[in-house]
Motif scaffolding. Structure first.
Motif, mmCIF file in Angstrom:
data_model
loop_
_atom_site.group_PDB
_atom_site.id
_atom_site.type_symbol
_atom_site.label_atom_id
_atom_site.label_comp_id
_atom_site.label_asym_id
_atom_site.label_seq_id
_atom_site.Cartn_x
_atom_site.Cartn_y
_atom_site.Cartn_z
ATOM 1 N N MET A 11 52.518 42.177 52.980
ATOM 2 C CA MET A 11 52.025 41.239 52.597
ATOM 3 C C MET A 11 52.552 39.989 53.330
ATOM 4 O O MET A 11 53.178 40.049 53.820
ATOM 5 N N PRO A 69 38.406 35.915 46.537
ATOM 6 C CA PRO A 69 38.094 36.715 47.195
ATOM 7 C C PRO A 69 38.033 38.162 47.060
ATOM 8 O O PRO A 69 37.202 38.369 47.481
ATOM 9 N N VAL A 70 38.900 38.716 46.830
ATOM 10 C CA VAL A 70 39.526 40.083 46.392
ATOM 11 C C VAL A 70 37.979 40.088 44.797
ATOM 12 O O VAL A 70 38.361 41.130 44.514
ATOM 13 N N TYR A 77 46.816 39.969 52.572
ATOM 14 C CA TYR A 77 46.733 38.653 51.550
ATOM 15 C C TYR A 77 47.467 39.245 50.258
ATOM 16 O O TYR A 77 46.875 40.853 49.680
ATOM 17 N N GLY A 78 48.489 39.443 49.520
ATOM 18 C CA GLY A 78 49.005 39.628 48.349
ATOM 19 C C GLY A 78 48.452 40.044 46.836
ATOM 20 O O GLY A 78 48.376 41.456 47.068
ATOM 21 N N ASP A 79 47.336 39.303 46.769
ATOM 22 C CA ASP A 79 46.637 39.585 46.391
ATOM 23 C C ASP A 79 45.407 41.234 45.895
ATOM 24 O O ASP A 79 45.228 41.351 44.927
ATOM 25 N N TYR A 111 51.190 36.566 54.758
ATOM 26 C CA TYR A 111 50.388 34.604 53.906
ATOM 27 C C TYR A 111 49.550 34.305 54.777
ATOM 28 O O TYR A 111 48.903 33.232 54.640
ATOM 29 N N GLU A 145 42.629 33.270 40.787
ATOM 30 C CA GLU A 145 41.697 33.162 41.468
ATOM 31 C C GLU A 145 40.386 33.773 40.341
ATOM 32 O O GLU A 145 39.355 33.365 40.077
ATOM 33 N N PRO A 200 47.029 41.493 33.226
ATOM 34 C CA PRO A 200 47.258 41.201 34.455
ATOM 35 C C PRO A 200 48.479 42.251 35.122
ATOM 36 O O PRO A 200 49.019 42.297 36.210
ATOM 37 N N ARG A 225 47.051 44.971 44.911
ATOM 38 C CA ARG A 225 47.004 45.079 42.895
ATOM 39 C C ARG A 225 45.377 45.945 42.984
ATOM 40 O O ARG A 225 45.385 46.659 41.789
ATOM 41 N N ILE A 248 40.027 38.532 54.350
ATOM 42 C CA ILE A 248 39.341 38.529 53.485
ATOM 43 C C ILE A 248 38.899 37.564 52.796
ATOM 44 O O ILE A 248 39.665 36.282 53.645
#
Ligand code: SF4
Lengths: 335, 371
Positions: free
Chosen positions: B117, B65-66, B91-93, B119, B353, B341, B96, B141
């Motif tokens: 952020m 998704p991101v 969502y956290g992803d 869940y 992902e 990362p 960044r 998202i």
């Protein structure tokens, strides 16, 4: 009204003296503390001295299997033990938030005392400060400890050699998952508890059968993955793990699955990683398994030659993958 | 979790691996795209590459998704958080993922923006209830898996009469993306490992249409490693036998019709956008959702006017090609140096992902042989 910490408890006056007398000295009772000096005088056995400090900020303060007090003792005792030291004494510094219930503080101090007794160390000096409401999170604790390393023992993360065996003392990820579950109010239908414990007695037994132990490490924050990577880097070697041999509680595996986490990245507070010459591995394993804290100990891998210092793992299915540090926070998957 | 164990049995894996090796025709290659980031992650984490013969290549798809969110939408998230004094929930992803000029939500938060952020979208709804004096925006998202929960939250907010809650909708559609990849014409694919969770929502119907139009077999399967191996085996057999079918290996979760309740809820709250921009795929017709007019008051896009920078992509980042399966992560000039990362230069290196992150985290020991 429930009694609470107020600003006078940190102001150096009579209220503070009473708090210290009633609460800390009574619970932690030992000759060095009883003398009431600012500095504790210690008689140490001969040997090299190891020293370590750690600060504890944790939410929730009380969790299944422990609390911030016992954790503060176990954490520093274990750091000393991982340096090959026999813990001798701890100091404890408290930062209390105004309004913190004294009953909770008593519970925490009593639990520290119990943990210290079990580990066979004394808390010989302490300090208390109070910060205004909103400037702390109930209580923060710092502990500092010293230990003495027996002659002939040298533990160093840079000593792993190609061919060495890698052992772990028990199931992985219990602490992290227990904390996460109690923090998020997650219901896994299980009663997982933190594994927090002092490992110094087991380490002493381990060093008796393997005085040539190369590396000891407690895989706390960042989990086993961070610990093995640090050792590989420090020693300039690679490490290969066998996924099938990793001790994991089914509940932890299940919770990690649900949350999209890798148990290798989850924190432990009562486990250790040991690296020793291959010929010692079996004897060491038996000693570990004979200790209640090491019942599930296992040989999980070996040190290999790899100039890139990679940690790799043969997966349970027969494939291979890297075991890496996690970047940033561990986040649940959304897909 | 005995359930999980059954799908990770080494003996069964070995059996499937041998069956695949026997079935695969050594005189040809097989290129299968796993659409979902969840599958990409499972393949890397369980080292499934080692269980497949060399002539079967897994191509990582865009189902992250991101990863597929274009820079302009990342910029919109940052603008929302910085220009309207809202509480932005995400969502956290996403935190960044770099937007234009290397800005990100993480940096915006450090500079003082109120970004939380969460869940689940329900956490955002709870924040809206707790802060009636603040505007709370959920930056939504995800593919069809995360869409129904967003619909539930909007319906709930409407029922409670919450006026300070809105959704910035970036929900996208899987079948449209699969079509767009093939329409691009630069990715050679012999078959698809079809989505698991997404399919539990939409059912098998959309893939039946897809295979009819594009003549590619699809095997819908779960995220467990044995699921993936089983799907590969079925794809190899379909290719060998010249069959082009939708097979549902994941019948324990996916029915032909999908989740009708979820579909109805989505239809009430969302409607098709004419077109939507995807990272890597460009503008794709009918590939995303927006809120229907009946729920316009919950639509952050209509509620907040945003001043957006001209979106600037990092030219050297090959995310677009990686998402289409045209390039592998290592073929990007930035892979590993400086993109990792810890220091992601593209979205594919951020999310677990994402193909780049999966390759870096689990697979990079294969890249250069140890001396
Ligand atoms: S390595 Fe980094 S810059 Fe290159 S495609 Fe992947 S995410 Fe983008």
């Amino acid at each position: 009204m429930t009694r609470q910490v107020d600003m006078s408890h940190g102001a150096g006056g009579r209220a503070m003296a009473r708090l210290i007398d009633d609460l800390f000295r009574a619970a932690l009772d030992n000759p060095a503390l009883a003398r009431g000096h600012d500095a504790a005088l210690l008689d140490l056995p001969p040997g090299r001295v190891v020293m370590s400090t750690d600060s504890f900020v944790i939410s929730p303060l009380f969790f299944p299997g422990g609390d911030i007090g016992s954790l503060a003792v176990h954490g520093t005792v274990n750091d000393i033990a991982m340096g090959g030291g026999v813990p001798q004494a701890l100091t404890a510094g408290f930062i209390l938030e105004e309004g913190f219930p004294l009953a909770d503080l008593e519970r925490i101090v009593a639990s520290m005392a119990k943990a210290a007794r079990a580990a066979g160390v004394s808390i010989v000096s302490g300090d208390t400060k109070v910060v205004e409401r909103g400037k702390g999170d109930g209580v923060f604790i710092n502990t500092t400890g010293i230990g003495v390393v027996p002659d002939g023992v040298t533990i160093d993360p840079a000593q792993a050699q190609v061919g060495d065996a890698v052992l772990v003392s028990g199931t992985l990820g219990d602490h992290g998952v227990a904390i996460m579950a109690s923090r998020e109010g997650l219901e896994f239908g299980t009663d997982l508890t933190s594994d927090a414990a002092s490992l110094n007695h087991m380490v002493a037994a381990m060093l008796r059968v393997a005085p040539d132990m190369r590396v000891l490490r407690d895989p706390t924050r960042g989990g086993l993955a961070a610990a093995v990577n640090e050792i590989a880097q420090a020693s300039g070697v690679g490490i290969e793990l066998d996924e099938a041999t990793l001790p994991l509680r089914p509940e932890v595996r299940g919770a990690c699955e649900l949350l999209g986490l890798d148990p290798l990245n989850v924190a432990n507070e009562g486990k250790l990683l040991a690296i020793c010459p291959p010929a010692r591995a079996e004897a060491l394993l038996q000693v570990m398994q004979a200790d209640p804290l090491g019942r599930d100990a296992a040989i999980i891998g070996r040190v290999i030659d790899d100039p890139r210092c990679f940690v790799r793992m043969r997966t349970g299915l027969g494939g291979a993958r890297m075991v890496d540090w996690i970047a940033g926070e561990q986040l649940p998957r959304i897909c | 979790m005995k359930y999980v164990e059954e799908f990770r049995d080494p003996a069964l894996a070995k059996g499937l691996s041998d069956a695949i090796a026997r079935a695969a025709d050594p005189d040809r290659t097989y290129r299968f795209m796993e659409f979902c980031g969840g599958h990409t992650h499972a393949i890397a984490r369980f080292g499934l590459e080692d269980l497949l013969p060399g002539n079967i290549r897994m191509i990582h798809g865009p189902g992250c998704p991101v990863c597929v969110l274009p820079v302009a939408r990342v910029d919109a998230a940052i603008a929302l958080a910085t220009q309207h004094d809202v509480i932005l929930c995400t969502y956290g992803d996403l935190m960044r993922v770099p937007g234009s000029g290397f800005r990100s939500l993480t940096k915006a938060r450090a500079a003082g923006a109120d970004i939380r952020m969460v869940y689940s979208v329900m956490d955002a709804l709870a924040l809206a209830r707790a802060h009636p004096d603040r505007e709370v925006v959920f930056f939504a998202i995800g593919f069809e898996t995360t869409t129904p929960p967003t619909a539930v939250a909007i319906l709930q907010a409407a029922k409670e009469g919450l006026t300070n809650f809105s959704v910035h909708c970036n929900h996208v559609l899987t079948p449209a993306a699969m079509r767009a990849i093939l329409a691009g014409g630069d990715t050679e694919i012999d078959g698809f490992v079809g989505p698991s969770h997404v399919s539990a929502v939409i059912g098998t119907g959309p893939y039946v249409e897809f295979t009819r139009d594009h003549a590619k077999p699809v095997v819908i399967t779960g995220f467990e490693p044995l699921d993936v191996l089983q799907a590969v085996l079925q794809l190899v057999r379909q290719v060998n036998e010249g069959r082009i079918e939708v097979e549902n290996e994941y019948a324990r979760a996916v029915s032909d019709a999908g989740n009708l309740v979820a579909q109805q809820m989505m239809a009430r709250v969302f409607t098709l956008r004419d077109r939507f921009e995807w990272r890597g795929l460009g503008w794709v017709d009918h590939s995303a959702l927006r809120l229907t007019d009946a729920f316009a008051s919950f639509d952050a896009e209509r509620r907040f006017a945003l001043e957006l920078p001209t979106p600037t992509e990092n030219k050297a980042c090959a995310c677009g090609d990686v998402l289409r399966g045209v390039k592998t992560p290592v073929e990007c000039a930035l892979y590993g140096d400086p993109c990792t990362p810890e220091n992601p230069l593209g979205a594919c290196m951020v999310s677990s992902e994402g193909a780049c992150a999966a390759d870096w985290t689990y697979g990079r020991f294969r890249r250069e042989a140890a001396s």
